[in-house]
Design an enzyme around this catalytic site. Structure first.
Site, PDB file in Angstrom:
ATOM      1  N   ARG A 108      27.763   5.441  22.053  1.00  8.11           N
ATOM      2  CA  ARG A 108      27.743   5.298  23.508  1.00  8.11           C
ATOM      3  C   ARG A 108      26.372   5.533  24.122  1.00  8.11           C
ATOM      4  NH1 ARG A 108      32.436   5.976  22.089  1.00  8.11           N
ATOM      5  NH2 ARG A 108      31.488   7.443  20.703  1.00  8.11           N
ATOM      6  N   THR A 109      25.769   6.680  23.795  1.00  9.21           N
ATOM      7  CA  THR A 109      24.532   7.030  24.491  1.00  9.21           C
ATOM      8  C   THR A 109      23.460   5.983  24.200  1.00  9.21           C
ATOM      9  OG1 THR A 109      25.161   9.338  24.291  1.00  9.21           O
ATOM     10  CG2 THR A 109      22.885   8.903  24.899  1.00  9.21           C
ATOM     11  N   ARG A 139      17.182  11.574  20.899  1.00  6.80           N
ATOM     12  CA  ARG A 139      18.302  12.415  20.442  1.00  6.80           C
ATOM     13  C   ARG A 139      17.890  12.993  19.089  1.00  6.80           C
ATOM     14  NH1 ARG A 139      24.640  11.047  20.000  1.00  6.80           N
ATOM     15  NH2 ARG A 139      24.427  11.482  22.206  1.00  6.80           N
ATOM     16  N   HIS A 172      22.919  17.872  26.947  1.00  4.80           N
ATOM     17  CA  HIS A 172      23.040  16.412  26.938  1.00  4.80           C
ATOM     18  C   HIS A 172      23.083  15.997  28.420  1.00  4.80           C
ATOM     19  CE1 HIS A 172      24.057  12.431  25.937  1.00  4.80           C
ATOM     20  NE2 HIS A 172      25.060  12.605  25.114  1.00  4.80           N
TER      21      HIS A 172
HETATM   22  C1  NCD Z   1      28.782  13.430  22.512  1.00  2.59           C
HETATM   23  C2  NCD Z   1      27.447  13.890  22.007  1.00  2.59           C
HETATM   24  O1  NCD Z   1      26.789  13.198  21.247  1.00  2.59           O
HETATM   25  O2  NCD Z   1      27.076  14.970  22.398  1.00  2.59           O
HETATM   26  N1  NCD Z   1      28.955  12.085  22.585  1.00  2.59           N
HETATM   27  C3  NCD Z   1      28.323  11.318  23.523  1.00  2.59           C
HETATM   28  O3  NCD Z   1      27.125  11.385  23.691  1.00  2.59           O
HETATM   29  N2  NCD Z   1      29.083  10.527  24.283  1.00  2.59           N
HETATM   30  C4  NCD Z   1      29.918  14.157  21.931  1.00  2.59           C
HETATM   31  C5  NCD Z   1      30.044  14.320  20.448  1.00  2.59           C
HETATM   32  O4  NCD Z   1      29.099  14.275  19.688  1.00  2.59           O
HETATM   33  O5  NCD Z   1      31.178  14.555  20.042  1.00  2.59           O
END
Ligand code: NCD
Length: 313
Positions: A65-66, A115, A143
């Site tokens: 997603r991100t 990330r 985040h």
């Molecule tokens: C989360 C993350 O990466 O912190 N997901 C996200 O970015 N939508 C949650 C996760 O890792 O479970």
């Protein structure tokens, strides 16, 4: 307005705590300019707002997603995207340092989106790079862009970010999206957060306050606990085993139809996703379950944020 735009221009987005309540609300307002729920597609005029700018993605950790929503957001406002999400395709695989990788990528781009599994890594990148750095998750720490889209989602449903009861379910101690969201919700008045987890996975001391209540429970009693709390928002999460340093007793929980029936009529179920086995797919069609809409909102928030840090709004 102009002053608040200026507050974002060239800024690193590392820690949600760096932002005032006014700045957060301003960003949420700008995101509506990119959201078809507030603006007809045909009325949208910002497809080229950041033309000529390049985003560099440095994803040292997996992401769907991100990474993809930043990619989509950047392209929707006219930007190009470079970068990696697999270390094996970079020179770090040959032994190049983190610092050199940042220096090189910044020379090819106008904004870095990073990330990384280590706490503080985004800050380290920001100290090296002259261009804005956006934290897309630094280990179990924060985040911030997920938090912005979580706030946006809550505000869209409740028309407010104050006076809400929010139940975090899972592992608040290691789950960065809960940690970031807690920090943000504390900026708004009269919010109460409940951390529901097995003993040992409560938030650290820095979060302890009148507004934050730890409820260490046997997760089999989840429904009963939710019934007592009557939350407006249930914020569920995966069990992030990769960040648990100490061996923690294995646990699981399940949100299913019975859980949904117990929750107040007006409540919503959020989850940053990915889910593993904590939410039964049978609840997906329940109107309270809004995690897919939540993920979609991430794109609008990221369009707004990119345009703002690049000084294009
Ligand atoms: C989360 C993350 O990466 O912190 N997901 C996200 O970015 N939508 C949650 C996760 O890792 O479970």
């Amino acid at each position: 307005m102009v002053k608040l735009s200026k507050a974002f221009e060239g800024r690193d987005i590392i820690d949600i705590n760096d932002f005032s309540k006014e700045e957060l609300l301003f960003l949420l307002k700008i995101a509506r300019k990119f959201d078809p729920d507030f603006l007809k597609r045909s009325k949208r005029s910002n497809y080229t707002i950041a033309q000529g700018e390049i985003a560099a993605h440095l994803f040292f950790e997996p992401s769907t997603r991100t990474e993809q929503s930043f990619r989509s957001a950047a392209q929707k406002i006219g930007m190009g995207v470079i970068g990696f999400n697999d270390l094996n395709v970079t020179s770090m695989h040959k032994g190049e340092t983190f610092n050199d990788t940042i220096r090189i990528m910044e020379s090819y781009a106008n904004v870095l989106i990073i990330r990384h599994p280590e706490v503080g890594s985004a800050k380290r990148a920001a100290d090296i790079a002259e261009i804005p750095v956006i934290n897309a998750g630094d280990g179990p720490n924060q985040h911030p862009t997920q938090t912005l889209l979580d706030l946006y989602t809550i505000q869209k449903v409740f028309q407010r970010l104050e006076g809400l009861k929010v139940a975090f379910v899972g592992d608040p101690k290691h789950y960065r999206t809960m940690r970031s969201l807690a920090v943000a919700l504390f900026k708004f008045a009269k919010n109460k957060i409940f951390g529901i987890s097995p003993a040992g996975l409560e938030m650290d001391n820095q979060f302890k306050s009148e507004s934050y209540n730890d409820l260490a429970i046997n997760m089999k009693d989840l429904d009963k606990t939710l019934e007592q709390i009557k939350p407006d928002v249930v914020y569920a999460g995966r069990i992030p085993k990769e960040y648990m340093k100490k061996k923690v007793k294995e646990f699981s929980y399940l949100i299913n139809k019975a859980t949904m029936d117990i929750l107040p009529k007006h409540s919503i179920l959020m989850h940053p996703l990915p889910r593993v086995d904590e939410m039964d797919p049978e609840v997906d069609s329940n109107p309270k379950a809004i995690y897919f809409k939540q993920a979609r909102n991430g794109m609008y928030i990221r369009e707004a944020l990119l345009a703002l840090v690049l000084g294009r709004i």
